[in-house]
Design an enzyme around this catalytic site. Structure first.
Site, PDB file in Angstrom:
ATOM      1  N   HIS A  87       6.928  29.089 -25.703  1.00  0.00           N
ATOM      2  CA  HIS A  87       7.985  28.072 -26.035  1.00  0.00           C
ATOM      3  C   HIS A  87       8.031  27.268 -27.057  1.00  0.00           C
ATOM      4  CE1 HIS A  87      10.452  24.558 -24.301  1.00  0.00           C
ATOM      5  NE2 HIS A  87      11.117  25.263 -24.948  1.00  0.00           N
ATOM      6  N   GLU A 122       4.319  25.479 -25.886  1.00  0.00           N
ATOM      7  CA  GLU A 122       3.763  25.783 -24.569  1.00  0.00           C
ATOM      8  C   GLU A 122       3.530  27.355 -24.532  1.00  0.00           C
ATOM      9  OE1 GLU A 122       6.053  22.340 -21.725  1.00  0.00           O
ATOM     10  OE2 GLU A 122       7.188  23.987 -22.605  1.00  0.00           O
ATOM     11  N   ASN A 156       9.951  19.944 -20.108  1.00  0.00           N
ATOM     12  CA  ASN A 156      11.164  20.034 -19.520  1.00  0.00           C
ATOM     13  C   ASN A 156      11.481  19.432 -17.885  1.00  0.00           C
ATOM     14  OD1 ASN A 156      13.230  20.378 -21.727  1.00  0.00           O
ATOM     15  ND2 ASN A 156      12.359  22.543 -21.630  1.00  0.00           N
TER      16      ASN A 156
END
Length: 403
Positions: A156, A168, A206
């Site tokens: 990510h 990530e 997130n």
């Protein structure tokens, strides 16, 4: 019960090197950005999209970006040409057949991603690693569409990919350890800073960052302060580069709201992640922020942005309430072994530009102070969103710190 027993023999035999061809699926801003990063690292890249117009736009934007970098003397003309020459724009999926790593950056829809991964598995070699750039969907769910889910992993990036340093790395419970090892090593070689995290909703950034937005909106909804004052408080007292409402407008309220909704739903409606009606109404009205011309603020030409009410005591109240929620989420993530304390702090400083890692910040402010704020909020509101993590309570009682 354990999630894995004796490891099965790996089907991924070859190392990823600069000679490895990289496939990127989706030529939007994120996909094109990842393609630029991979090409700059020396890889030949296939950038695929079914939309020819989108591919043309990606090519134009890449050339424009590289031209600006040359003008700013951050890149030589020769380097620019080499990057451009390494990227092949493709509209047929079969052109990805020789890729050794494919990263998808398409729409955040599980069914669409699963179909893509199933199609890719029938095209590429058994050695090819299939990665998703999803920001919130389950890697295990995406990988379940493949005959060999062990080759599937989350990689990510953050937007814009060429600039943001954090990536990530998210192995699913089905991901082979060699796939995690090869993927992390490769992305590190691209000059990125990687963090390893469990396959849970929102991963690190997130998930942990939800309180920055959610609690700020809650403060507004209660009439404690307006958008401009909350933004001013978080920047002035907290040292954040952007306030929560500025940042939501920058990210896009369509994206920010849907990620919040996704994380909340996937965590079985955990109160800490509950979306707000305030942001939902902006989403429904298509007030997405800067890109639509209006969000929490009005970005129309000639519009005057509201001035904050500069009250120092109010600013401290706002800051401590939001930071306590952020720190509690970071501590809970550590408690549930989502990632190491170092990776949790690195993710927030490099992924969303927080001035400090939240666990380090907790040490500086004092764990007992954070606990007192949360317990006071919990007593007053009687809402589970304010319940302190057991690790925070235990460490505060013992006078311990994270570092």
């Amino acid at each position: 019960m354990t999630l894995s027993n004796k490891p099965e023999p790996s089907t991924i035999n070859q190392q990823l090197t600069t000679k490895s061809q990289i496939g990127i699926i989706g030529s939007g801003a994120m996909g094109a950005g990842i393609a630029q990063v991979a090409a700059a690292a020396g890889h030949n890249v296939i950038l695929f999209d079914t939309n020819k117009t989108a591919l043309d736009k990606a090519k134009h934007n890449l050339e424009s970006t590289l031209k600006k970098l040359v003008e700013k003397q951050k890149l030589t003309a020769q380097n620019s040409k080499e990057i451009t020459d390494r990227i092949q724009f493709a509209s047929e999926l079969m052109e990805c057949k020789n890729c050794e790593l494919i990263i998808e950056a398409i729409v955040e829809n599980l069914d669409v991603k699963q179909k893509l991964f199933s199609d890719l598995e029938n095209i590429v070699s058994t050695d090819c690693i299939l990665a998703s750039n999803t920001s919130s969907l389950s890697i295990a769910s995406i990988g379940s569409a493949c005959k060999n889910a062990g080759r599937v992993i989350g990689i990510h990036f953050f937007n814009p990919a060429p600039i943001m340093p954090l990536v990530e790395i998210i192995p699913a419970i089905t991901t082979e350890s060699i796939v995690t090892e090869h993927s992390k090593k490769l992305i590190d070689s691209w000059g990125k800073q990687t963090v390893l995290t469990k396959d849970t909703p929102g991963f690190i950034v997130n998930r942990v960052a939800r309180s920055f937005y959610g609690e700020s909106i809650r403060i507004y909804e209660e009439g404690i302060a307006d958008f401009a004052t909350i933004d001013w408080a978080m920047k002035t007292v907290g040292g954040f580069k952007m306030g929560p409402f500025e940042l939501m407008d920058f990210i896009g309220n369509d994206i920010n709201y849907k990620v919040t909704e996704s994380v909340w739903t996937q965590f079985f409606y955990e109160p800490r992640f509950k979306p707000s009606l305030t942001q939902k109404r902006l989403y429904e009205a298509k007030w997405f922020g800067r890109k639509s011309g209006k969000g929490y603020y009005n970005y129309a030409e000639g519009a005057i942005l509201p001035a904050p009410k500069e009250n120092d005591e109010l600013a401290k109240t706002i800051f401590y309430r939001v930071i306590a929620m952020l720190i509690n989420e970071a501590i809970d993530s550590l408690y549930l072994q989502l990632a190491s304390k170092e990776d949790l702090d690195l993710a927030m400083t490099k992924g969303v530009n927080y001035p400090k890692g939240l666990l380090k910040w907790a040490d500086e402010l004092g764990l007992q102070i954070i606990l007192d704020i949360l317990e006071n909020l919990y007593a007053n509101y009687a809402e589970d969103r304010y319940r302190p993590c057991i690790l925070l309570k235990t460490m505060a009682a013992k006078g311990e710190t994270f570092y």
